[in-house]
Design an enzyme around this catalytic site. Structure first.
Site, PDB file in Angstrom:
ATOM      1  N   ASP A 404       0.725  -1.185  -0.179  1.00 18.36           N
ATOM      2  CA  ASP A 404      -0.065   0.068  -0.041  1.00 18.36           C
ATOM      3  C   ASP A 404       0.953   1.179  -0.173  1.00 18.36           C
ATOM      4  OD1 ASP A 404      -2.176   1.362   0.018  1.00 18.36           O
ATOM      5  OD2 ASP A 404      -2.469   1.132   2.048  1.00 18.36           O
ATOM      6  N   GLU A 407       2.626   4.856  -4.295  1.00 10.41           N
ATOM      7  CA  GLU A 407       2.638   5.615  -5.390  1.00 10.41           C
ATOM      8  C   GLU A 407       3.917   6.435  -5.789  1.00 10.41           C
ATOM      9  OE1 GLU A 407      -1.077   4.401  -4.500  1.00 10.41           O
ATOM     10  OE2 GLU A 407      -0.042   5.629  -3.137  1.00 10.41           O
ATOM     11  N   ASP A 480      -9.024   3.491  -2.529  1.00  7.88           N
ATOM     12  CA  ASP A 480      -9.801   4.098  -1.376  1.00  7.88           C
ATOM     13  C   ASP A 480     -11.167   4.611  -1.916  1.00  7.88           C
ATOM     14  OD1 ASP A 480      -7.942   3.279   0.406  1.00  7.88           O
ATOM     15  OD2 ASP A 480      -7.013   5.214   0.498  1.00  7.88           O
TER      16      ASP A 480
END
Length: 797
Positions: A404, A407, A480
């Site tokens: 997670d 990015e 999300d």
């Protein structure tokens, strides 16, 4: 943000001039102008690579997207010279290159235009950042529609959109939010029944305009790097999808338990809570294979550690859960806490493994542990080190990892500043070039570590951010999202788009990560997600303490949720076969209707219907209180899964949608394998499987793939492929099996159920021998009987 358009004032735009010379070397063709070189590489009869050197010098030919197994296999190709252009030809297409400006036109062998340059390749100096902005513009053909680009939360057809790739932590994203988490610079065009694809392999920020600025022009560009793209000819869109994965790679088969149901929450702790959740699933007999641990299982959010207060004996806990049929997946983020007493931080500092700013200072930023540093995953030495860190988790019994925040996401800053430096496998670049592959390479090294330490078991990785080609080692989820009906629709569209963008192993946070769904929304989302390759409920912590488990909404909803999760488990052999097709050929598991019926214009904008595998057509209920729904069925004959009512395709039909059903159709002629009801994969030693066939008077083919469901014996030929051919008439049902068998299954019997017979059966033959015991169910008219596993031919008269 400054957006490049035809009026941008970065610098004057530069265009190629007349071709002055050319040469051919093998399957490479090079064309030289006064400044620009165009290299055309014939990969196959349908795949052509175009690469431009704007100033006469090519950059390093290197890609994090392309597969190591990509082979160049053109059957026949050559070149012809004409007065106005050069013509490179293969067995399938012609590539015309204009002598005066390098503009490219691609046609089929009859001369029908598939794709053509408008201005084609051009560039300008990027005065603010350095380097060049490289462009390519194409004419939009009449009626052309566009698909692809990964996880974009917008209409499936991209015509009229402008979108960009720059991995972003888009918490609570909405429809048309852009950019999002993943960076997939690949799109499809379709016009007049002709499909093609373009893969722009450039890791800088890339932008795609599908007729937004100028309604007759499609363009794509990057703020750095080369104009380097692959053209892929179909003409079938499904073939384009398969050829794209020939370039970017296909996955290994996952362990079959990953196709079961996953339960996740931010956060399940302490240990008692995890055990209670597991016990509740088994007590209520709701199937489940996977429980996730979010960041609270760690010691102060330090990666690769355990919180001894919450989880005093993780080995014992995981062993006990395994005995009940549960696998444990844990989260790992890229941020490494700045802590002089933390051994992983110490190792990274000692070996210079963390990213640095342009002036040499460490790249530091706040995430969950507080002040953190970040491994440079573009450095192969760092990737190998990171892979080695999974030894402890594997020895604890963890069976999968969830990457997670990669990015990469950084609190307050958003992400890394552009001056951060990266090794980029020996090239030494700024974050501008590495940003879009940071999470991609993190998940790659995670997968390498799990594979190293879980052997002989197959690993499971799920990542939030990635680049083209991540399907080789990871699954993804859509990020999300929000508990809303619109996000239910977005989940359906995003998973369709990801699937045809090479990444089929995908799903959404069921019920929404942010907010609280009511029982109806959660139930309808479960129904949709039952036909996504990754099926995971995940939700955020909140002040009310509300938990989003299948029993959280009352008995009425729990019964329906249980029904659909159970159905998914019964369909696991079909799902696993569909995954095998994906792993073998790159065939998308989820298929938008435009990809299975591209000659039917009604399918081009369909978002509410999709195919899962060869035989199942799914729609979903997308509004509260919906009692019926209009569904488009492609041409052909379709059965309602629920009652065997038949429908003629090529039109919209209206079907009822009671809470315990969703529109689900089976293609006539399908043969679908089912398992008995189970609580987790491997719960039972199977004694029989169920084979359900739906009558058709056309010749149809279906497939069943089998192996151990874990381990790597299948790579040594230890698997079964059973191909079914149905060739029936209104007076006789005929089913023939062909086998490749090199794996011994536990079951010895096959229970056959035949739907839709147009006659009353009087005789059933299995390999010529009469089967005397059979049942024709009076209400459903389904014929049921049992055969031995090895029976190859069934005839019903």
């Amino acid at each position: 943000m400054q957006v490049e358009t035809s009026s941008s004032k970065y610098s004057a735009k530069h265009y190629p001039d007349t071709i002055r010379s050319w040469k051919k070397e093998g399957n490479y063709f090079s064309f030289y102008t006064s400044e620009t070189i165009l290299e055309v590489r014939v990969i196959s009869d349908k795949i052509i690579r175009f690469r431009y050197a704007s100033d006469g010098t090519f950059q390093r030919d290197f890609s994090y997207a392309t597969s190591d197994t990509l082979e160049e296999f053109p059957i026949a190709f050559g070149i012809k010279e004409w007065e106005e252009n050069f013509e490179i030809y293969t067995n399938c297409i012609k590539v015309l290159i204009a002598r005066d400006n390098l503009r490219v036109t691609i046609t089929d062998l009859t001369g029908k235009v598939i794709n053509e340059d408008e201005m084609g390749f051009h560039w300008q100096h990027y005065l603010q950042k350095g380097g060049k902005i490289v462009y390519c513009s194409k004419l939009i053909q009449e009626g052309e529609v566009f698909y692809g680009l990964g996880d974009k939360p917008t209409d499936l057809n991209l015509r009229g959109k402008r979108l960009e790739n720059y991995g972003t932590d888009a918490y609570g994203f909405q429809k048309d939010t852009d950019p999002l988490y993943r960076n997939i610079p690949f799109y499809y065009g379709l016009h007049e029944g002709i499909g093609y694809g373009i893969f722009f392999d450039n890791t800088f920020r890339t932008i795609f305009d599908f007729g937004k600025e100028r309604d007759n022009v499609c363009s794509f560009w990057a703020r750095g790097g080369e104009m380097n793209y692959y053209f892929i000819y179909g003409p079938d869109l499904m073939e384009v999808a398969e050829q794209y994965t020939r370039i970017t790679g296909t996955p290994e088969l996952p362990p079959i338990w990953t196709l079961g149901y996953h339960q996740c929450r931010w956060s399940y702790y302490p240990e008692k809570k995890v055990r209670d959740i597991a016990a509740e699933f088994r007590q209520r007999q709701i199937p489940c294979d996977v429980i996730y641990l979010d960041i609270d299982y760690m010691d102060g959010f330090r990666c690769f550690t355990w919180n001894n207060e919450y989880f005093p004996d993780p080995v014992a806990m995981i062993k006990d859960l395994a005995a009940e049929g549960f696998k444990v997946v844990v989260i790992i983020d890229p941020g490494i806490k700045v802590d002089q007493d933390y051994n992983i931080y110490q190792e990274g500092i000692k070996n210079n493994y963390f990213c640095k700013r342009a002036d040499g200072a460490l790249m530091e930023g706040d995430v969950w542990p507080g002040k953190c540093v970040f491994p440079d995953f573009t450095n192969p030495e760092v990737r190998d080190w990171w892979a080695g860190l999974f030894k402890g988790l594997a020895e604890t019994g963890v069976r999968g990892v969830w990457n997670d925040m990669n990015e990469p996401a950084v609190f307050e800053m958003g992400s890394f500043p552009e001056d951060v430096r990266h090794d980029y496998d020996g090239e030494e670049v700024s974050h501008r070039k590495a940003h879009n592959v940071y999470g991609h390479l993190m998940s790659k090294s995670t997968a390498a570590g799990l594979k190293r330490y879980l052997m002989p078991h197959r690993p499971f990785v799920i990542t939030r951010s990635c680049y083209s080609g991540a399907q080789r080692w990871s699954s993804v989820w859509t990020g999300d999202n929000v508990s809303s009906w619109e996000h239910l629709w977005l989940a359906a569209v995003q998973c369709q788009r990801l699937s045809v963008s090479g990444i089929s192993f995908t799903g959404s946070d069921i019920g929404g990560f942010i907010g609280e769904p009511d029982g109806e929304l959660y139930t309808r989302w479960i129904q949709l997600a039952s036909f996504h390759p990754l099926m995971r409920t995940h939700s955020a912590s909140n002040e009310t303490g509300f938990n989003q488990e299948p029993w959280s909404f009352g008995e009425e909803y729990e019964a329906v949720v249980k029904k659909f999760i159970s159905l998914r488990y019964q369909l696991l052999p079909y799902f696993y076969t569909t995954f095998w097709q994906y792993a073998q050929n790159g065939t998308p598991m989820i298929r938008p209707l435009a990809f299975v019926a591209q000659h039917e214009e009604e399918t081009h904008d369909c978002t509410h219907e999709f195919m899962f595998g060869d035989s199942l057509l799914i729609s979903y209920v997308n509004e509260a209180g919906m009692k019926e729904k209009e569904v488009y069925l492609p041409k052909g004959t379709w059965y309602s899964y629920w009652n065997d009512e038949t429908y003629t395709g090529g039109q919209h039909v209206t079907v009822p949608t009671p809470l315990d059903e969703m529109p689900l159709f089976v293609k006539a002629g399908a043969v679908i394998p089912f398992y008995p009801v189970m609580q987790y994969t491997g719960e039972h030693q199977l004694e029989e499987i169920i084979l359900e066939a739906w009558y058709s008077d056309s010749i149809t083919k279906s497939t069943l793939y089998e192996d151990a469901g874990d381990h790597y014996g299948y790579k040594n030929g230890q698997y079964n492929i059973i191909r079914y051919k149905q060739q029936s008439t209104p007076k006789q049902f005929w089913l023939k099996k062909q086998y490749y068998v090199n794996y011994e299954t536990s079951y010895t019997r096959v229970r056959v159920k035949v739907h839709g017979l147009p006659f009353t059966p009087e005789l059933i033959l299995g390999d010529g021998q009469a089967i005397s015991s059979f049942t024709l169910h009076p209400e459903t008219k389904v014929l049921e009987f049992v055969t031995e596993k090895g029976v190859e031919e069934i005839i019903i008269k």
